[in-house]
Design an enzyme around this catalytic site. Sequence first.
Site, PDB file in Angstrom:
ATOM      1  CB  SER A  55      -1.109  -0.051   1.060  1.00 39.27           C
ATOM      2  OG  SER A  55      -0.236  -0.052   2.423  1.00 39.27           O
ATOM      3  CG  HIS A  94      -1.416   3.723   4.985  1.00 45.37           C
ATOM      4  ND1 HIS A  94      -2.950   3.460   5.043  1.00 45.37           N
ATOM      5  CD2 HIS A  94      -0.879   2.664   4.433  1.00 45.37           C
ATOM      6  CE1 HIS A  94      -3.063   2.264   4.363  1.00 45.37           C
ATOM      7  NE2 HIS A  94      -1.657   1.945   3.979  1.00 45.37           N
ATOM      8  CG  ASP A 120      -5.705   4.874   5.520  1.00 44.30           C
ATOM      9  OD1 ASP A 120      -5.526   4.277   4.434  1.00 44.30           O
ATOM     10  OD2 ASP A 120      -4.425   4.985   6.303  1.00 44.30           O
TER      11      ASP A 120
END
Length: 177
Positions: A55, A94, A120
Amino acid sequence: MFEDEIRFLRKMSKRQLAQQVLNFLMIVSSALMVWKGLALYTNSESPIVVVLSGSMEPAFYRGDLLFLGMPDEPVRVGDICVFKISGRDVPIVHRVIKLHDEKTGKQYILTKGDNNQVDDRGLYNPGQHWIHKEDIIGKVKGFLPYVGMITIIMNDYPQLKYALIGFLGLYMLINRE
């Protein structure tokens, strides 16, 4: 296959066997002390994490080993953070894409993986639209590419992990030095 090693173990005195076991325990405790020392130095509960998914590509790839720190400065847009969602064991790596600061000093943080199409909010708990600084384990300070693949392989194939632990334990017991 291991007949010679087993014969050698039987010939060992209890004192020699105890010494080998103590050597093994010293190695394990030294590793734990280094881990805790890193945690104190970096002010992070987990100073090292492994990227488990794609990701964050192209910034980080699956298997990259990340070094974390938890500085006193506030979180900023663009920071790459590792955070935990309550009720889940696996931390998420992230980038911070949006911040909302309240007058009370509480900071609301929205994150997104660089390789993901959406933010998210779908990963957060139901009804949760933001994370907070308390959820953050640390900010990424550096990385080593692909070093963490060993961890991923060990988790994907637990038999290999047990075989390696057994081999290392046996090696420690039969090591003549």
